[in-house]
Design an enzyme around this catalytic site. Structure first.
Site, PDB file in Angstrom:
ATOM      1  N   SER A 574       0.844  -1.184   0.000  1.00 28.51           N
ATOM      2  CA  SER A 574       0.000   0.000   0.000  1.00 28.51           C
ATOM      3  C   SER A 574       0.888   1.245   0.000  1.00 28.51           C
ATOM      4  O   SER A 574       1.661   1.440  -0.924  1.00 28.51           O
ATOM      5  CB  SER A 574      -0.955  -0.039   1.195  1.00 28.51           C
ATOM      6  OG  SER A 574      -2.000   0.896   1.049  1.00 28.51           O
ATOM      7  N   ASP A 659      -9.647  -3.908  -5.393  1.00 28.86           N
ATOM      8  CA  ASP A 659      -9.074  -3.076  -4.339  1.00 28.86           C
ATOM      9  C   ASP A 659      -9.772  -1.721  -4.296  1.00 28.86           C
ATOM     10  O   ASP A 659      -9.874  -1.032  -5.312  1.00 28.86           O
ATOM     11  CB  ASP A 659      -7.576  -2.882  -4.595  1.00 28.86           C
ATOM     12  CG  ASP A 659      -6.828  -2.345  -3.395  1.00 28.86           C
ATOM     13  OD1 ASP A 659      -7.442  -1.637  -2.576  1.00 28.86           O
ATOM     14  OD2 ASP A 659      -5.631  -2.634  -3.271  1.00 28.86           O
ATOM     15  N   HIS A 694      -8.076  -5.017  -1.334  1.00 26.02           N
ATOM     16  CA  HIS A 694      -6.858  -4.486  -0.735  1.00 26.02           C
ATOM     17  C   HIS A 694      -6.208  -5.466   0.237  1.00 26.02           C
ATOM     18  O   HIS A 694      -4.997  -5.511   0.360  1.00 26.02           O
ATOM     19  CB  HIS A 694      -7.183  -3.180  -0.001  1.00 26.02           C
ATOM     20  CG  HIS A 694      -5.986  -2.339   0.291  1.00 26.02           C
ATOM     21  ND1 HIS A 694      -5.222  -1.750  -0.699  1.00 26.02           N
ATOM     22  CD2 HIS A 694      -5.404  -1.970   1.467  1.00 26.02           C
ATOM     23  CE1 HIS A 694      -4.244  -1.052  -0.146  1.00 26.02           C
ATOM     24  NE2 HIS A 694      -4.319  -1.176   1.155  1.00 26.02           N
TER      25      HIS A 694
END
Length: 720
Positions: A574, A659, A694
């Site tokens: 991320s 995501d 995610h």
């Protein structure tokens, strides 16, 4: 389940320069070099897309990869082609992946229960059994579970779903109804359902498009929830629902009109209030709703003020306030309930200390417990409200993580604490608030021949290029380690949002340590490892400190003999994926291999597009590029914009098609540009989970496949 589109469809667009026949994996005795010769890397079509702002024009040749609906055949074909290419290059690691998966799985106790946590009249827990991927949720009237009642079996609920996440479990005040939330797409948009715990039947009520949290008013029929914007995914509306009525009739209680704020809800320990939390990166606030009045309106604790951060907890007629008011590292204050709205009435309880960060607190009827961080180490103190000295809880390791959890009731005679270190598996303690004695409720079992004495952890500080001292935590297996620069080194980092990567235990990590890999966490700026100033010095116009710190840690660890200069690998996800992208643009020669998971790499384009989920809430973290100063600075480090013609390390890039935090097209574009620009013959592997978001795969064992993939990628490079 979304149907996967064969990548042969790419012939329709001529976007991919790959053969239509699916690539066949090489024979098991062929190595990666031979595999490369058998298949050509997917080459994405270049379609010029101009973006102009502040008099500056950028050309994005891969902008076409963005498809918000995830339905474009051309895009899906490209992702499938990348997946097949990745599978081919990784074919000779399949046995190692399988071996790692079994190693990690075999360390996990199959029949494992959580420690029961009290909430109201019951103790709640979860139970894992056999090869189940998900837990069964239960409750009992006592800690021992003498009258256990099954609430939900997530395994049954997950049947038929490629992804499943159960959240938001909340029992009604009379304990007869249960609210729970389901996400079956990994977009973090939940449907709330209700179960009658007396007859086991579901109510007809379903609340769509929510954040997943449900709070009960005290009448047992009114619930509060947050609705999300379907485009930006910001939770911005608090609704009140009455059981038995359609969702369309729900009352809007609060709407956040500033899209730089997140909205959350919680309930006071005495159940008298519903809290609405207003949270931006540099500003926060709370509104209060009377939980005993079904049609109550929210009242601001104090008027919202830019730069003022605070959170509150109620005890009797007093509110305790953790705040940064004239206190960069926070302080604890209090105010009488009849003096709300006026922060001039706040009184000090724990004064501000510039070298100690006050992190959080818990209230009990007779005790205040608070947590602080000093010199990078978290500490917990217990103090009687009647007065007297605070008592510091003692732990054995020189670097550890301790956090308070499950302390839901004011009348609890004890404090629940979770503790772990790099060599100590997660341990649940109950701390007597009067005697301070620690009782071990559970230590997470690690099956096999694990012995914590076989491993050592170190905590050290290294010099950054500007003179700052960067904390680093390391762990290694004693009999595999020599401080002579021969060991492989795995370095991990994050460094954003003030999130501190604590030095905790990982049974999965043993598969690296047992093969002689030294594991290091670089506690770089952008976290709060050294307090709030450490965070402030790693965001917006100081963001490059984050990347410089990571590189400086690598150089220092190699120079000090913790790792071989040609055997350094690094990973981040991320915002940590942004870190990886920036680092390999700046100093690619330092790393043999890098893994970037769901990486936030197209910083400028994303931050200029407020239709992309969560963008507007990020302005106080990265800056708003509509302001030229932020645009120029952001552009100077944005990994996608700074890709250049140079040699890059071996790269593993992963993403999830669904995501909601970092859209799949960011890493997809980044990989395409890297393929175009890089001058080396190192591996560039890009895998998209076509069903996940995610957080990757759901399920306790399914997730291990993702870890095994990364570890096998690195160990193969390291010849381990």
């Amino acid at each position: 389940m979304k149907k996967k589109i064969p990548y042969c469809i790419s012939l329709l667009t001529a976007a991919l320069l790959v053969a239509c026949n699916p690539a066949q994996p090489p024979a098991s005795n062929q190595n990666t070099e031979q595999a490369r010769a058998l298949i050509q890397a997917p080459v994405a079509e270049k379609i010029s897309h101009e973006m102009t702002i502040h008099g500056d024009t950028r050309i994005d040749n891969y902008y076409w990869m963005r498809d918000d609906k995830r339905e474009d055949p051309k895009v899906l074909a490209h992702l499938e082609a990348e997946n097949q290419y990745a599978d081919t290059l990784l074919a000779d690691t399949k046995p190692l992946q399988a071996q790692l998966f079994e190693e990690m799985k075999d360390r996990i106790k199959k029949d494992d229960d959580s420690v029961p946590t009290r909430s109201g009249n019951y103790y709640y827990a979860s139970e894992m059994r056999g090869d189940n991927e998900y837990p069964v949720y239960v409750r009992s009237s006592d800690f021992a579970g003498s009258d256990k009642q099954e609430l939900l079996d997530a395994n049954k609920l997950a049947e038929g779903h490629d992804y499943y996440n159960l959240g938001g479990l909340s029992a009604s005040p009379n304990d007869q109804l249960l609210a729970y939330a389901e996400d079956t797409l990994s977009r973090r948009i939940y449907t709330i359902k209700f179960k009658d715990l007396q007859n086991g039947e579901l109510l007809s009520d379903e609340l769509q498009g929510t954040s997943g949290t449900t709070l009960w008013a005290n009448d047992n029929k009114t619930v509060y929830y947050i609705k999300k914007d379907p485009q930006t995914l910001l939770g911005y509306q608090v609704f009140r629902h009455t059981l038995g009525t359609p969702q369309a009739q729900d009352e809007l209680v609060y709407e956040e009109t500033d899209n730089t704020f997140y909205t959350g809800i919680s309930k006071s320990k005495d159940d008298s209030l519903i809290y609405i939390h207003h949270s931006a990166t540099e500003t926060s606030g709370v509104s209060l709703i009377d939980a005993n009045i079904p049609d109550a309106k929210p009242i601001a604790f104090v008027p919202r003020e830019t730069g003022l951060e605070y959170e509150v907890a109620k005890l009797g007629d007093t509110f305790y306030v953790l705040t940064n008011l004239d206190a960069i590292n926070f302080r604890l204050m209090k105010v009488a309930a009849d003096q709300l709205g006026d922060k001039s009435k706040w009184q000090n309880v724990i004064a501000h200390r510039p070298d100690v960060q006050l992190q959080g607190f818990e209230l009990f009827n007779d005790h205040l417990v608070y947590q602080q961080r000093q010199n990078g180490q978290s500490e917990i103190f217990v103090q009687k409200l009647a007065g007297g000295p605070a008592h510091k809880l003692s732990f054995n390791d020189n670097a550890y993580m301790a956090r308070m959890y499950g302390n839901n009731e004011l009348d609890n005679p004890s404090l629940r604490v979770y503790y772990t270190s790099m060599t100590t598996p997660g341990t649940h303690y109950e701390v007597d608030l009067n005697s301070f004695a620690l009782a071990t409720l559970k230590q997470q079992p690690v099956l096999g021949d694990f012995d914590s004495n076989d491993y050592a952890s170190e905590r050290l500080f290294v010099d950054a290029r500007d003179g700052a001292q960067i904390p680093v935590t390391l762990v290694y297996r004693k009999d595999k380690f020599k401080k002579n620069g021969t060991n492989p080194l795995y370095q991990y980092g994050y460094g954003s949002y003030g999130a501190t990567m604590e030095p905790g235990f990982s049974s999965n990590r043993l598969s690296l340590l047992n093969r002689g890999v030294v594991f290091a966490i670089a506690h770089i700026r952008g976290s709060q490892m050294l307090g709030r100033p450490w965070y402030e010095d790693g965001k917006k116009l100081t963001k490059k400190n984050t990347f410089n710190d990571f590189i400086d840690v690598t150089k220092a660890l190699v120079a000090q003999g913790y790792g071989h200069k040609d055997k350094v690998v690094a990973a981040g996800g991320s915002a940590g994926g942004l870190l990886m992208g920036a680092v390999i643009n700046q100093a690619p020669e330092l790393y043999l291999g890098v893994a970037a998971h769901v990486p936030f790499v197209d910083v400028v384009t994303t931050m200029l597009d407020d239709s992309i989920p969560l963008t507007t809430n990020e302005y106080d973290e990265w800056g708003n590029p509509n302001d030229k100063a932020y645009y120029d600075y952001m552009l100077s480090y944005s990994p996608y914009d700074q890709v250049k013609a140079q040699a890059y390390p071996n790269l593993l890039v992963t993403t999830g098609l669904h995501d909601s935090q970092v859209q799949y097209f960011e890493p997809a574009k980044w990989v395409a540009k890297l393929r175009e620009m890089k001058t080396d013959s190192n591996m560039l592997i890009f895998k998209t989970d076509m069903e996940a978001g995610h957080g990757g795969a759901s399920g306790r064992f399914k997730r291990l496949h993702d870890t095994a993939l990364e570890y096998a990628f690195f160990l193969n490079l390291l010849d381990k």
